[in-house]
Design an enzyme around this catalytic site. Structure first.
Site, PDB file in Angstrom:
ATOM      1  N   CYS A 103       0.853  -1.185   0.000  1.00 12.13           N
ATOM      2  CA  CYS A 103       0.000   0.000   0.000  1.00 12.13           C
ATOM      3  C   CYS A 103       0.890   1.236   0.000  1.00 12.13           C
ATOM      4  O   CYS A 103       1.908   1.269   0.698  1.00 12.13           O
ATOM      5  CB  CYS A 103      -0.906  -0.008   1.242  1.00 12.13           C
ATOM      6  SG  CYS A 103      -2.063   1.375   1.337  1.00 12.13           S
ATOM      7  N   HIS A 134      -9.218  -3.519  -2.808  1.00 13.94           N
ATOM      8  CA  HIS A 134      -8.210  -2.824  -1.992  1.00 13.94           C
ATOM      9  C   HIS A 134      -8.595  -1.349  -1.845  1.00 13.94           C
ATOM     10  O   HIS A 134      -8.508  -0.768  -0.759  1.00 13.94           O
ATOM     11  CB  HIS A 134      -6.832  -2.954  -2.658  1.00 13.94           C
ATOM     12  CG  HIS A 134      -5.717  -2.231  -1.941  1.00 13.94           C
ATOM     13  ND1 HIS A 134      -4.704  -2.873  -1.264  1.00 13.94           N
ATOM     14  CD2 HIS A 134      -5.465  -0.899  -1.814  1.00 13.94           C
ATOM     15  CE1 HIS A 134      -3.885  -1.962  -0.733  1.00 13.94           C
ATOM     16  NE2 HIS A 134      -4.323  -0.759  -1.058  1.00 13.94           N
ATOM     17  N   GLU A 135      -9.079  -0.754  -2.957  1.00 11.13           N
ATOM     18  CA  GLU A 135      -9.432   0.684  -2.939  1.00 11.13           C
ATOM     19  C   GLU A 135     -10.719   0.935  -2.173  1.00 11.13           C
ATOM     20  O   GLU A 135     -10.809   1.876  -1.377  1.00 11.13           O
ATOM     21  CB  GLU A 135      -9.558   1.220  -4.365  1.00 11.13           C
ATOM     22  CG  GLU A 135      -8.318   1.056  -5.238  1.00 11.13           C
ATOM     23  CD  GLU A 135      -7.043   1.537  -4.570  1.00 11.13           C
ATOM     24  OE1 GLU A 135      -5.976   0.972  -4.865  1.00 11.13           O
ATOM     25  OE2 GLU A 135      -7.106   2.455  -3.721  1.00 11.13           O
ATOM     26  N   HIS A 147     -10.203   1.142   1.418  1.00 11.06           N
ATOM     27  CA  HIS A 147      -9.692   2.433   1.902  1.00 11.06           C
ATOM     28  C   HIS A 147     -10.843   3.389   2.205  1.00 11.06           C
ATOM     29  O   HIS A 147     -10.777   4.193   3.127  1.00 11.06           O
ATOM     30  CB  HIS A 147      -8.760   3.096   0.877  1.00 11.06           C
ATOM     31  CG  HIS A 147      -7.325   2.649   0.941  1.00 11.06           C
ATOM     32  ND1 HIS A 147      -6.568   2.689   2.089  1.00 11.06           N
ATOM     33  CD2 HIS A 147      -6.515   2.161  -0.016  1.00 11.06           C
ATOM     34  CE1 HIS A 147      -5.348   2.240   1.842  1.00 11.06           C
ATOM     35  NE2 HIS A 147      -5.282   1.900   0.565  1.00 11.06           N
TER      36      HIS A 147
HETATM   37  O1  N9Y Z   1      -4.612   2.070  -2.319  1.00 10.08           O
HETATM   38  C1  N9Y Z   1      -3.828   2.021  -3.283  1.00 10.08           C
HETATM   39  N1  N9Y Z   1      -2.535   1.744  -3.108  1.00 10.08           N
HETATM   40  O2  N9Y Z   1      -2.074   1.641  -1.862  1.00 10.08           O
HETATM   41  C2  N9Y Z   1      -1.624   1.455  -4.216  1.00 10.08           C
HETATM   42  C3  N9Y Z   1      -1.397  -0.049  -4.328  1.00 10.08           C
HETATM   43  C4  N9Y Z   1      -2.663  -0.757  -4.773  1.00 10.08           C
HETATM   44  C5  N9Y Z   1      -2.481  -2.255  -5.089  1.00 10.08           C
HETATM   45  C6  N9Y Z   1      -1.819  -3.084  -3.975  1.00 10.08           C
HETATM   46  C7  N9Y Z   1      -2.397  -4.487  -4.151  1.00 10.08           C
HETATM   47  C8  N9Y Z   1      -3.652  -4.373  -4.939  1.00 10.08           C
HETATM   48  C9  N9Y Z   1      -3.835  -2.922  -5.300  1.00 10.08           C
HETATM   49  C10 N9Y Z   1      -0.267  -0.249  -5.324  1.00 10.08           C
HETATM   50  O3  N9Y Z   1      -0.437   0.051  -6.485  1.00 10.08           O
HETATM   51  N2  N9Y Z   1       0.941  -0.697  -4.875  1.00 10.08           N
HETATM   52  N3  N9Y Z   1       1.134  -1.044  -3.567  1.00 10.08           N
HETATM   53  C11 N9Y Z   1       2.436  -0.677  -2.963  1.00 10.08           C
HETATM   54  C12 N9Y Z   1       3.604  -0.716  -3.864  1.00 10.08           C
HETATM   55  C13 N9Y Z   1       3.307  -1.407  -5.135  1.00 10.08           C
HETATM   56  C14 N9Y Z   1       2.063  -0.846  -5.810  1.00 10.08           C
HETATM   57  C15 N9Y Z   1       1.730  -1.726  -6.991  1.00 10.08           C
HETATM   58  O4  N9Y Z   1       1.090  -2.741  -6.836  1.00 10.08           O
HETATM   59  N4  N9Y Z   1       2.189  -1.230  -8.153  1.00 10.08           N
HETATM   60  C16 N9Y Z   1       2.075  -1.832  -9.396  1.00 10.08           C
HETATM   61  C17 N9Y Z   1       1.647  -3.151  -9.572  1.00 10.08           C
HETATM   62  C18 N9Y Z   1       1.556  -3.629 -10.885  1.00 10.08           C
HETATM   63  C19 N9Y Z   1       1.896  -2.815 -11.934  1.00 10.08           C
HETATM   64  C20 N9Y Z   1       2.325  -1.517 -11.667  1.00 10.08           C
HETATM   65  N5  N9Y Z   1       2.412  -1.041 -10.403  1.00 10.08           N
HETATM   66 NI    NI Z   2      -3.619   1.177  -0.493  1.00  7.05          NI
END
Ligand code: N9Y
Ligand code: NI
Length: 188
Positions: free
Chosen positions: A115, A158-159, A162
């Site tokens: 996250c 996940h969203e 939140h």
């Molecule tokens: O609430 C929203 N958040 O917290 C952003 C989160 C949301 C995802 C986490 C798991 C399901 C949804 C997020 O995107 N991440 N989590 C932290 C670092 C990595 C990043 C990620 O998964 N990046 C990514 C993945 C694939 C392709 C490109 N980028």
């Molecule tokens: Ni998140």
């Protein structure tokens, strides 16, 4: 433009609040925030811009993560099986999203979840519904009811969490973080 300093981190009370439902027409500020959230996701997934502005790549972001406690989330979800495929699986903002029905079958990302509001690794499977039906509004107040599965369904859950003050690690079993029950499969 939104950068990492605008994203609140765990411990900030807003992450544990239930966000306010949005009424229509939305204010100019909310319209601007929606655009800024989408721009952040595009920038964060652009290698050069992410490097230039020190952005963690994100596929979704929720308004509460920007300390705005309203029911709005932006999604830019690439096809994990074909990331170079230009067409993202989800691309846009969801207002007042709500899961109205879901499969018994569950799914977890094999890599677990992270996250942007959590600056630490929390190992463990995060059980999600494999298929969900979601009602939501677009920025103009039009209503939609759509079904999602696979990676987009996981990101959406996940969203939506939140918007209800839930963090991904709330779903990880304390005693057996990598246990999978009989109706949950791994993805990825
Ligand atoms: O609430 C929203 N958040 O917290 C952003 C989160 C949301 C995802 C986490 C798991 C399901 C949804 C997020 O995107 N991440 N989590 C932290 C670092 C990595 C990043 C990620 O998964 N990046 C990514 C993945 C694939 C392709 C490109 N980028
Ligand atoms: Ni998140």
């Amino acid at each position: 433009m939104i950068t990492m300093k605008d994203i609140i981190r765990e411990g900030h009370p807003t992450l544990r609040k239930k966000a306010e439902k949005i009424t229509f027409p939305v204010s100019d500020e909310i319209r601007q925030l929606a655009d800024d959230m989408m721009e952040f996701l595009r920038n964060s997934q652009d290698e050069e811009l992410a490097e230039k502005y020190g952005l963690r790549g994100g596929v979704g972001i929720a308004a509460p993560q920007l300390d705005v406690s309203i029911q709005m989330t932006a999604l830019l979800v690439p096809d994990l099986m074909d990331p170079e495929n230009a067409e993202p699986l989800l691309n846009g903002v969801f207002l007042n999203p709500r899961v109205v029905s879901h499969s018994v079958e569950g799914v977890c990302l094999r890599e677990g979840e992270g996250c942007l509001s959590v600056d630490r690794d929390v190992p463990g499977y995060v059980p999600r519904h494999a298929r969900i039906t979601v009602t939501y509004n677009d920025i103009d107040g039009n209503e939609y009811k759509k079904r999602f599965s696979g990676y987009p369904a996981i990101v959406l859950q996940h969203e939506i969490d939140h918007l209800n003050g839930i963090m991904f690690y709330d779903h990880i079993s304390e005693e057996t973080p990598f246990a999978l029950d009989e109706h949950t499969n791994l993805l990825g």
